[in-house]
Design a protein around this motif. Structure first.
Motif, PDB file in Angstrom:
ATOM      1  N   LYS A  79       0.840  -1.203   0.000  1.00  0.00           N
ATOM      2  CA  LYS A  79       0.000   0.000   0.000  1.00  0.00           C
ATOM      3  C   LYS A  79       0.873   1.252   0.000  1.00  0.00           C
ATOM      4  O   LYS A  79       0.561   2.241  -0.679  1.00  0.00           O
ATOM      5  CB  LYS A  79      -0.948  -0.017   1.207  1.00  0.00           C
ATOM      6  CG  LYS A  79      -1.744   1.243   1.407  1.00  0.00           C
ATOM      7  CD  LYS A  79      -2.777   1.464   0.318  1.00  0.00           C
ATOM      8  CE  LYS A  79      -3.626   2.685   0.647  1.00  0.00           C
ATOM      9  NZ  LYS A  79      -4.419   3.133  -0.473  1.00  0.00           N
ATOM     10  N   ALA A  82       2.052   1.821  -3.394  1.00  0.00           N
ATOM     11  CA  ALA A  82       0.965   2.342  -4.236  1.00  0.00           C
ATOM     12  C   ALA A  82       0.793   3.845  -4.035  1.00  0.00           C
ATOM     13  O   ALA A  82       0.529   4.581  -4.994  1.00  0.00           O
ATOM     14  CB  ALA A  82      -0.337   1.601  -3.932  1.00  0.00           C
ATOM     15  N   ILE A  83       0.956   4.305  -2.801  1.00  0.00           N
ATOM     16  CA  ILE A  83       0.859   5.746  -2.517  1.00  0.00           C
ATOM     17  C   ILE A  83       1.993   6.489  -3.224  1.00  0.00           C
ATOM     18  O   ILE A  83       1.773   7.531  -3.838  1.00  0.00           O
ATOM     19  CB  ILE A  83       0.884   5.998  -0.992  1.00  0.00           C
ATOM     20  CG1 ILE A  83      -0.434   5.521  -0.370  1.00  0.00           C
ATOM     21  CG2 ILE A  83       1.124   7.471  -0.678  1.00  0.00           C
ATOM     22  CD1 ILE A  83      -0.438   5.478   1.136  1.00  0.00           C
ATOM     23  N   ASP A  85       3.576   5.521  -5.895  1.00  0.00           N
ATOM     24  CA  ASP A  85       3.281   5.479  -7.332  1.00  0.00           C
ATOM     25  C   ASP A  85       2.226   6.516  -7.707  1.00  0.00           C
ATOM     26  O   ASP A  85       2.357   7.213  -8.718  1.00  0.00           O
ATOM     27  CB  ASP A  85       2.806   4.084  -7.737  1.00  0.00           C
ATOM     28  CG  ASP A  85       3.895   3.026  -7.576  1.00  0.00           C
ATOM     29  OD1 ASP A  85       5.089   3.391  -7.442  1.00  0.00           O
ATOM     30  OD2 ASP A  85       3.546   1.823  -7.572  1.00  0.00           O
ATOM     31  N   GLU A  86       1.198   6.638  -6.871  1.00  0.00           N
ATOM     32  CA  GLU A  86       0.123   7.622  -7.126  1.00  0.00           C
ATOM     33  C   GLU A  86       0.666   9.048  -7.060  1.00  0.00           C
ATOM     34  O   GLU A  86       0.389   9.869  -7.939  1.00  0.00           O
ATOM     35  CB  GLU A  86      -1.000   7.430  -6.093  1.00  0.00           C
ATOM     36  CG  GLU A  86      -2.124   8.420  -6.241  1.00  0.00           C
ATOM     37  CD  GLU A  86      -3.132   8.320  -5.095  1.00  0.00           C
ATOM     38  OE1 GLU A  86      -3.843   9.311  -4.866  1.00  0.00           O
ATOM     39  OE2 GLU A  86      -3.206   7.269  -4.423  1.00  0.00           O
ATOM     40  N   PHE A  87       1.446   9.351  -6.019  1.00  0.00           N
ATOM     41  CA  PHE A  87       2.027  10.690  -5.876  1.00  0.00           C
ATOM     42  C   PHE A  87       2.964  11.007  -7.046  1.00  0.00           C
ATOM     43  O   PHE A  87       2.985  12.123  -7.545  1.00  0.00           O
ATOM     44  CB  PHE A  87       2.797  10.813  -4.555  1.00  0.00           C
ATOM     45  CG  PHE A  87       1.938  11.035  -3.336  1.00  0.00           C
ATOM     46  CD1 PHE A  87       0.557  10.916  -3.382  1.00  0.00           C
ATOM     47  CD2 PHE A  87       2.527  11.361  -2.127  1.00  0.00           C
ATOM     48  CE1 PHE A  87      -0.221  11.117  -2.253  1.00  0.00           C
ATOM     49  CE2 PHE A  87       1.759  11.575  -0.990  1.00  0.00           C
ATOM     50  CZ  PHE A  87       0.387  11.449  -1.058  1.00  0.00           C
ATOM     51  N   ALA A  89       2.865   9.776 -10.101  1.00  0.00           N
ATOM     52  CA  ALA A  89       2.064   9.995 -11.317  1.00  0.00           C
ATOM     53  C   ALA A  89       1.382  11.365 -11.299  1.00  0.00           C
ATOM     54  O   ALA A  89       1.337  12.057 -12.318  1.00  0.00           O
ATOM     55  CB  ALA A  89       1.022   8.884 -11.455  1.00  0.00           C
ATOM     56  N   LYS A  90       0.864  11.752 -10.124  1.00  0.00           N
ATOM     57  CA  LYS A  90       0.118  13.017 -10.022  1.00  0.00           C
ATOM     58  C   LYS A  90       1.010  14.242  -9.933  1.00  0.00           C
ATOM     59  O   LYS A  90       0.733  15.276 -10.537  1.00  0.00           O
ATOM     60  CB  LYS A  90      -0.784  13.004  -8.780  1.00  0.00           C
ATOM     61  CG  LYS A  90      -2.118  12.359  -8.957  1.00  0.00           C
ATOM     62  CD  LYS A  90      -2.947  12.593  -7.698  1.00  0.00           C
ATOM     63  CE  LYS A  90      -4.253  11.853  -7.755  1.00  0.00           C
ATOM     64  NZ  LYS A  90      -4.980  11.938  -6.482  1.00  0.00           N
TER      65      LYS A  90
END
Length: 194
Positions: A79, A82-83, A85-87, A89-90
């Motif tokens: 998890k 994943a955070i 990866d999300e940060f 990408a954004k």
């Protein structure tokens, strides 16, 4: 360590990873919990005593007209990745490095750390900037944390990031008061106790 075998002063940060044996040790002590926000069915996981004390803190704040909810609790290493990866990408890799701990180096792996959100006028607020803007509400919350064994983990001292919403359970109100009342970070407290 307390009677239940848990070291509530486990030290995890960007330089100190969570011990590999911790996950197995803490697993029997974890409980699933939910928010009291209508329509939010998200399930969170916290160490049992941490959750019980959080519920007491939440009730005390409600008496003051302040409503807090969970926004993040225990995270697996996957998890945490994943955070990141999300940060990335954004917002880009630099932002992700600054605002998200590397997998294995987050207090959220311990079951003793939680991030909160506020509910104001029926609106669920978890945006970092909006959370920090609630100065008066935050002051009331922080004044009560230690009574329930929590500390403001990242008060922005010593060049560290300030996270007004990240609380850490340290096992007792006495220890929490010693840290909070003296304006210490957990790092400073643990160094002082060595």
């Amino acid at each position: 360590k307390q009677d239940n075998g848990i070291n509530y002063l486990i030290y995890v940060n960007g330089q100190n990873p969570v011990d590999e044996s911790w996950e197995k040790m803490i697993a029997p002590h974890l409980v699933t919990c939910t928010n009291h926000f209508e329509g939010d069915n998200t399930e969170y996981v916290l160490e049992k005593q941490t959750y019980e004390q959080f519920e007491k803190l939440r009730a005390a704040l409600l008496e003051e007209g302040i409503r807090i909810e969970l926004d993040s609790a225990t995270r697996t290493i996957a998890k945490q990745q994943a955070i990141i990866d999300e940060f990335t990408a954004k917002f880009g890799a630099e932002y992700a490095r600054k605002y998200a701990a590397r997998p294995g180096y987050s207090e959220h792996h311990t079951g003793l750390a939680l991030d909160t959100a506020l509910v104001i006028d029926g609106k669920y607020i978890c945006d970092n900037d909006e959370m920090m803007a609630q100065k008066e509400i935050n002051e009331v919350i922080w004044s009560k944390l230690a009574d329930y064994g929590f500390i403001l983990r990242y008060p922005g001292k010593n060049g560290g990031l300030f996270e007004s919403w990240h609380y850490r359970y340290v096992g007792s109100p006495e220890i929490a008061h010693e840290i909070m009342d003296n304006g210490l970070t957990l790092d400073e407290y643990l160094a002082m106790k060595k």
